[in-house]
Design an enzyme around this catalytic site. Structure first.
Site, PDB file in Angstrom:
ATOM      1  CD  GLU A 176     -12.285   4.061  15.596  1.00  0.00           C
ATOM      2  OE1 GLU A 176     -12.364   3.029  16.281  1.00  0.00           O
ATOM      3  OE2 GLU A 176     -11.515   5.016  15.888  1.00  0.00           O
TER       4      GLU A 176
ATOM      5  CE1 TYR B 164     -10.210  -6.637   6.883  1.00  0.00           C
ATOM      6  CE2 TYR B 164      -8.156  -6.784   8.119  1.00  0.00           C
ATOM      7  CZ  TYR B 164      -9.083  -6.037   7.415  1.00  0.00           C
ATOM      8  OH  TYR B 164      -8.886  -4.690   7.257  1.00  0.00           O
TER       9      TYR B 164
ATOM     10  CD  GLN C 241      -2.649  -1.236   2.587  1.00  0.00           C
ATOM     11  OE1 GLN C 241      -2.398  -0.481   3.525  1.00  0.00           O
ATOM     12  NE2 GLN C 241      -3.586  -2.176   2.682  1.00  0.00           N
TER      13      GLN C 241
ATOM     14  CG  HIS D 213      -2.387  -0.990   8.104  1.00  0.00           C
ATOM     15  ND1 HIS D 213      -2.846  -1.682   9.208  1.00  0.00           N
ATOM     16  CD2 HIS D 213      -3.217  -1.337   7.079  1.00  0.00           C
ATOM     17  CE1 HIS D 213      -3.891  -2.417   8.844  1.00  0.00           C
ATOM     18  NE2 HIS D 213      -4.131  -2.229   7.553  1.00  0.00           N
TER      19      HIS D 213
ATOM     20  CE1 TYR E  66      -9.208  10.339  19.032  1.00  0.00           C
ATOM     21  CE2 TYR E  66      -6.828  10.418  19.347  1.00  0.00           C
ATOM     22  CZ  TYR E  66      -8.058  11.060  19.258  1.00  0.00           C
ATOM     23  OH  TYR E  66      -8.131  12.425  19.427  1.00  0.00           O
TER      24      TYR E  66
END
Length: 371
Positions: free
Chosen positions: A241, A262, A86, A148, A251
């Site tokens: 979120e 998953y 990613q 990520h 958080y």
């Protein structure tokens, strides 16, 4: 054959085939494709002269002209970008005083001795190149995973720069004080650590950290009234979120989440709430895979003023959130499947909304009002 009234005929002629009219609860609008041929674009920034800068994941920074033509010559002088999973070249942002200093900020994946991680650099735009390039921040430690990386860049009204980071696919890192992963980073515009950062000077803590417990933040914007940073982040299977970012706040990831593992659907962490950990302002179950976000404040779409717009990758749509202070009071889903995976959302200086899609031959599109 039926003959259309003159005003309807004019409307049909004025709308090209790719500009089909869509109707939201508040406005009719059309989606106009401005530029095609971008390769996995990630972000865009509006230059004062009417051009745009667009990042492509493969490591290219491109100009889109005032006529929306893609300049075939990429900007030279960028720092070395590592394309992995990613990660690649991600966000682009202009310094608040860009008109004076020409500084462009980039977030990107880069390789180090301990793997690959997100970095922040800036350079001075001079023609088709960046000069005086400096790396202002290097994520530490890095990591071996390909997911990520975050990452969005936002300047606040005091001139501090924020960088959102992901947990690098290793969830426990988001709760570690000595790890940048899974947090929001806050810096001076030259990369120095502000003395009032919540963990600055605290033994065992990375001083650049402004938050902890974030999973993978790919949207960030300043609230137009309060000037406070808002972000959104990907949950696992469910639990995306929207959060209001506060100094030193936790958080919760992966201790608390509204998502599950998953495939298995099994519980993650301790549940959905825990004292000392912040609840999301808004959540999506199932996931929409949010990316990019912008508050709308202009008058081209007056009934959308103050609303928050979020792009979605997995759900292939644009979400409109109606706000009442820090409370979401209504959600509307637009453009389902009309454009594909929406990677970035920006409110343009012309009062219109710009979208980037995420594909090998991607589109830069614009939402325009229809009377």
């Amino acid at each position: 054959m039926r003959v259309l009234p003159a005003f309807l005929s004019a409307l049909v002629v004025a709308l090209p085939a790719q500009a089909q009219v869509h109707r939201s609860e508040e406005h009719a609008f059309r989606v106009v494709e401005l530029t095609r041929g971008l390769e996995q674009p990630w972000s865009l920034a509006f230059l004062p002269d009417g051009r745009m800068l667009v990042t492509e994941k493969a490591g290219r920074l491109r100009f889109v002209g005032k006529d929306f033509k893609l300049d075939p010559q990429p900007v030279a002088g960028l720092p070395e970008v590592t394309v992995r999973g990613q990660g690649g070249l991600m966000d682009v942002a202009l310094h608040p005083r860009f008109a004076e200093n020409g500084l462009v900020y980039l977030s990107f994946a880069a390789r180090g001795e301990d793997g690959v991680g997100t970095e922040l650099a800036r350079g001075r735009l001079a023609g088709h190149r960046l000069d005086e390039v400096q790396v202002l921040f290097r994520q530490s430690p890095k990591g071996g995973a390909g997911q990520h990386f975050g990452s969005r860049i936002v300047f606040d009204r005091q001139g501090y720069v924020y960088l959102t980071l992901g947990d690098r696919g290793e969830r426990e890192r988001a709760q570690k004080p000595d790890d940048h992963a899974g947090s929001v980073i806050r810096l001076h515009d030259d990369g120095r650590v502000p003395q009032d950062n919540p963990f600055a000077g605290k033994p065992g803590w990375k001083p650049e950290k402004f938050t902890l417990g974030n999973r993978n933040q790919q949207g960030a914007a300043l609230h137009p009234m309060t000037g406070v940073l808002w972000t959104h982040e990907h949950g696992p299977q469910g639990g995306d979120e929207v959060n209001v970012i506060r100094a030193g706040a936790n958080y919760g990831w992966p201790v608390i989440t509204y998502g599950v593992n998953y495939g298995l659907g099994t519980k993650i962490g301790e549940g959905t709430a825990k004292p000392g950990m912040v609840q999301p302002l808004h959540k999506w179950v199932p996931s929409i895979a949010p990316s990019g976000m912008a508050f709308y404040t202009d008058d081209k779409f007056p009934k959308w003023r103050g609303d928050l717009f979020v792009g979605a990758l997995r759900a292939e749509l644009l979400v409109r959130l109606r706000m009442d202070g820090e409370k979401v009071v209504h959600e509307e889903r637009l453009l389902k499947g009309a454009l594909g995976r929406i990677r970035d959302v920006r409110a343009g200086p012309d009062g219109l909304i710009y979208l980037l899609t995420d594909e090998s031959r991607a589109v830069l599109a614009r939402l325009e009002p229809v009377p």
